[in-house]
Design a protein around this motif. Structure first.
Motif, PDB file in Angstrom:
ATOM      1  N   LEU A   1       0.821  -1.235  -0.045  1.00  0.00           N
ATOM      2  CA  LEU A   1      -0.146  -0.011   0.055  1.00  0.00           C
ATOM      3  C   LEU A   1       1.009   1.183  -0.027  1.00  0.00           C
ATOM      4  O   LEU A   1       0.382   2.193  -0.764  1.00  0.00           O
ATOM      5  N   ARG A   2       1.988   1.258   0.645  1.00  0.00           N
ATOM      6  CA  ARG A   2       3.025   2.553   0.941  1.00  0.00           C
ATOM      7  C   ARG A   2       3.627   2.553  -0.696  1.00  0.00           C
ATOM      8  O   ARG A   2       3.881   3.868  -1.218  1.00  0.00           O
ATOM      9  N   ALA A   3       3.745   1.515  -1.119  1.00  0.00           N
ATOM     10  CA  ALA A   3       4.619   1.562  -2.520  1.00  0.00           C
ATOM     11  C   ALA A   3       3.642   2.259  -3.692  1.00  0.00           C
ATOM     12  O   ALA A   3       3.870   2.844  -4.301  1.00  0.00           O
ATOM     13  N   GLU A   4       2.114   1.670  -3.464  1.00  0.00           N
ATOM     14  CA  GLU A   4       1.330   2.185  -4.502  1.00  0.00           C
ATOM     15  C   GLU A   4       1.096   3.651  -4.081  1.00  0.00           C
ATOM     16  O   GLU A   4       1.077   4.367  -5.130  1.00  0.00           O
ATOM     17  N   ARG A   5       0.943   4.150  -2.932  1.00  0.00           N
ATOM     18  CA  ARG A   5       0.857   5.394  -2.644  1.00  0.00           C
ATOM     19  C   ARG A   5       2.062   6.194  -3.136  1.00  0.00           C
ATOM     20  O   ARG A   5       1.902   7.657  -3.675  1.00  0.00           O
ATOM     21  N   TYR A   6       3.164   5.825  -3.069  1.00  0.00           N
ATOM     22  CA  TYR A   6       4.561   6.383  -3.389  1.00  0.00           C
ATOM     23  C   TYR A   6       4.219   6.613  -4.853  1.00  0.00           C
ATOM     24  O   TYR A   6       4.647   7.801  -5.426  1.00  0.00           O
ATOM     25  N   LYS A   7       3.689   5.886  -5.726  1.00  0.00           N
ATOM     26  CA  LYS A   7       3.623   5.763  -7.101  1.00  0.00           C
ATOM     27  C   LYS A   7       2.832   6.909  -7.606  1.00  0.00           C
ATOM     28  O   LYS A   7       2.897   7.269  -8.671  1.00  0.00           O
ATOM     29  N   LEU A   8       1.794   7.213  -6.895  1.00  0.00           N
ATOM     30  CA  LEU A   8       0.919   8.196  -7.036  1.00  0.00           C
ATOM     31  C   LEU A   8       1.310   9.504  -6.900  1.00  0.00           C
ATOM     32  O   LEU A   8       0.449  10.432  -7.003  1.00  0.00           O
ATOM     33  N   ARG A   9       2.425   9.639  -5.994  1.00  0.00           N
ATOM     34  CA  ARG A   9       2.750  11.136  -5.705  1.00  0.00           C
ATOM     35  C   ARG A   9       2.815  11.903  -6.875  1.00  0.00           C
ATOM     36  O   ARG A   9       3.615  11.573  -7.837  1.00  0.00           O
ATOM     37  N   ARG A  10       2.609  13.267  -6.844  1.00  0.00           N
ATOM     38  CA  ARG A  10       2.815  14.043  -7.925  1.00  0.00           C
ATOM     39  C   ARG A  10       2.382  13.657  -9.181  1.00  0.00           C
ATOM     40  O   ARG A  10       2.573  14.007 -10.379  1.00  0.00           O
TER      41      ARG A  10
ATOM     42  N   GLY B   1     -12.640   4.651 -13.818  1.00  0.00           N
ATOM     43  CA  GLY B   1     -11.819   4.075 -15.063  1.00  0.00           C
ATOM     44  C   GLY B   1     -10.357   4.643 -15.022  1.00  0.00           C
ATOM     45  O   GLY B   1      -9.493   4.212 -15.462  1.00  0.00           O
ATOM     46  N   VAL B   2     -10.236   6.016 -15.168  1.00  0.00           N
ATOM     47  CA  VAL B   2      -9.093   6.549 -15.221  1.00  0.00           C
ATOM     48  C   VAL B   2      -8.253   6.241 -14.028  1.00  0.00           C
ATOM     49  O   VAL B   2      -6.867   5.955 -14.192  1.00  0.00           O
ATOM     50  N   TYR B   3      -8.785   6.130 -13.073  1.00  0.00           N
ATOM     51  CA  TYR B   3      -8.024   5.867 -11.382  1.00  0.00           C
ATOM     52  C   TYR B   3      -7.292   4.418 -11.529  1.00  0.00           C
ATOM     53  O   TYR B   3      -6.256   4.225 -11.472  1.00  0.00           O
ATOM     54  N   CYS B   4      -8.177   3.657 -11.991  1.00  0.00           N
ATOM     55  CA  CYS B   4      -7.756   2.205 -11.932  1.00  0.00           C
ATOM     56  C   CYS B   4      -6.813   1.851 -13.122  1.00  0.00           C
ATOM     57  O   CYS B   4      -5.918   1.095 -13.074  1.00  0.00           O
TER      58      CYS B   4
ATOM     59  N   GLY C   1      -3.855  -4.021  -2.507  1.00  0.00           N
ATOM     60  CA  GLY C   1      -3.228  -2.823  -2.198  1.00  0.00           C
ATOM     61  C   GLY C   1      -3.781  -1.836  -3.215  1.00  0.00           C
ATOM     62  O   GLY C   1      -4.164  -0.714  -2.844  1.00  0.00           O
ATOM     63  N   LYS C   2      -4.163  -2.073  -4.496  1.00  0.00           N
ATOM     64  CA  LYS C   2      -4.615  -1.412  -5.217  1.00  0.00           C
ATOM     65  C   LYS C   2      -5.990  -1.023  -5.278  1.00  0.00           C
ATOM     66  O   LYS C   2      -6.675   0.244  -5.265  1.00  0.00           O
ATOM     67  N   LEU C   3      -6.828  -1.974  -4.741  1.00  0.00           N
ATOM     68  CA  LEU C   3      -8.103  -1.747  -4.553  1.00  0.00           C
ATOM     69  C   LEU C   3      -8.559  -1.024  -3.379  1.00  0.00           C
ATOM     70  O   LEU C   3      -9.344  -0.214  -3.263  1.00  0.00           O
ATOM     71  N   ALA C   4      -7.643  -1.180  -2.361  1.00  0.00           N
ATOM     72  CA  ALA C   4      -7.602  -0.150  -0.988  1.00  0.00           C
ATOM     73  C   ALA C   4      -7.379   1.240  -1.470  1.00  0.00           C
ATOM     74  O   ALA C   4      -8.339   2.284  -1.316  1.00  0.00           O
ATOM     75  N   LEU C   5      -6.516   1.481  -2.476  1.00  0.00           N
ATOM     76  CA  LEU C   5      -6.447   2.859  -2.985  1.00  0.00           C
ATOM     77  C   LEU C   5      -7.846   3.586  -3.977  1.00  0.00           C
ATOM     78  O   LEU C   5      -7.862   4.584  -3.583  1.00  0.00           O
ATOM     79  N   ALA C   6      -8.011   2.604  -4.730  1.00  0.00           N
ATOM     80  CA  ALA C   6      -9.049   2.909  -5.267  1.00  0.00           C
ATOM     81  C   ALA C   6     -10.633   2.883  -4.500  1.00  0.00           C
ATOM     82  O   ALA C   6     -11.368   3.799  -4.642  1.00  0.00           O
ATOM     83  N   ALA C   7     -10.639   2.407  -3.457  1.00  0.00           N
ATOM     84  CA  ALA C   7     -11.629   2.584  -2.332  1.00  0.00           C
ATOM     85  C   ALA C   7     -11.611   3.818  -1.599  1.00  0.00           C
ATOM     86  O   ALA C   7     -12.604   4.515  -1.444  1.00  0.00           O
TER      87      ALA C   7
END
Length: 243
Positions: A6-15, A69-72, A101-107
């Motif tokens: 989850l932390r790694a996915e959040r890091y990829k979404l920064r900026r 759709g864009v986010y996923c 982890g991706k589903l949690a961010l999408a949620a």
């Protein structure tokens, strides 16, 4: 392990530019819904219920599915570049943790998007001249059910974006699914289509009273579990050289 993913996915979404879509897309249904209400005051009364019916009509059938759709698609975008898929499949991380982890961010995105939509709804109502004192308490239920319907759609969109390398195709499917959900709901089969669950949960077009909420919650859970299981099974079966 899940929290590390989850932390790694959040890091990829920064900026990430995807946040522009998060802020901008919900503004369109708020604007169009408010304008549509003001232009139809001969047929509709100026109150929160009618404003929400117009707001949710545009949001749940057109803009919100596109946002999901864009986010996923973006959540899987980096994995489909170069040899990143090989690195993902070779990493000592359970594939279930990767997907959830991706589903949690999408949620989380669905919750924030719905909350932002409620804020824009309130702002639109005040600009239209509707008293804030009459703001509907049902908005909390619309928020909760909209989030659950959005997670069901997100689970499917993540499965789709994982399988299809194209960034745009899953977004097109999401937009088409939102429009198709309108017809399926009208036929009375909305509980069997995730995009219809999204619009039903948001009480689109003032149909909240007709929703069987226990059945709604069960259908959302079934869709989330089914799409998640399909995605995890697919990840386990895919070869390291895939993608």
């Amino acid at each position: 392990m899940f929290f590390r993913v989850l932390r790694a996915e959040r890091y990829k979404l920064r900026r990430s530019p995807v946040w522009l879509a998060f802020f901008i897309l919900p503004m369109f249904p708020a604007f169009f819904g408010s304008v549509n209400l003001l232009n139809n005051l001969g047929l509709l009364t100026l109150d929160w219920a009618n404003l929400w019916s117009q707001h949710s009509l545009f949001s749940s059938y057109f803009f919100y599915p596109a946002l999901v759709g864009v986010y996923c698609s973006y959540l899987w975008r980096l994995e489909h570049f170069d040899h990143n898929w090989n690195q993902l499949m070779a990493a000592p991380v359970p594939v279930a943790a990767v997907f959830f982890g991706k589903l949690a961010l999408a949620a989380a995105m669905t919750f924030l998007a719905q909350a932002w939509g409620i804020v824009l709804f309130a702002i639109g109502g005040l600009l239209c001249g509707i008293p804030l004192s009459t703001f509907p308490p049902e908005a909390a239920l619309w928020l909760l059910c909209g989030v659950l319907g959005g997670i069901a759609v997100s689970a499917f969109q993540l499965l789709l974006s994982m399988t299809i390398r194209s960034f745009a195709v899953p977004i097109g499917v999401a937009m088409g699914g939102g429009v198709l959900g309108l017809g399926i709901s009208a036929k009375g089969y909305g509980y069997f289509f995730p995009y219809s669950l999204l619009s039903m949960g948001m009480a689109a077009n003032g149909k909240g009273d007709a929703v069987n909420y226990p059945l709604f919650f069960i259908c959302c859970a079934v869709f989330i579990a089914a799409f998640s299981a399909a995605a995890i099974y697919s990840l386990k079966k895919r070869d390291v050289n895939a993608g």
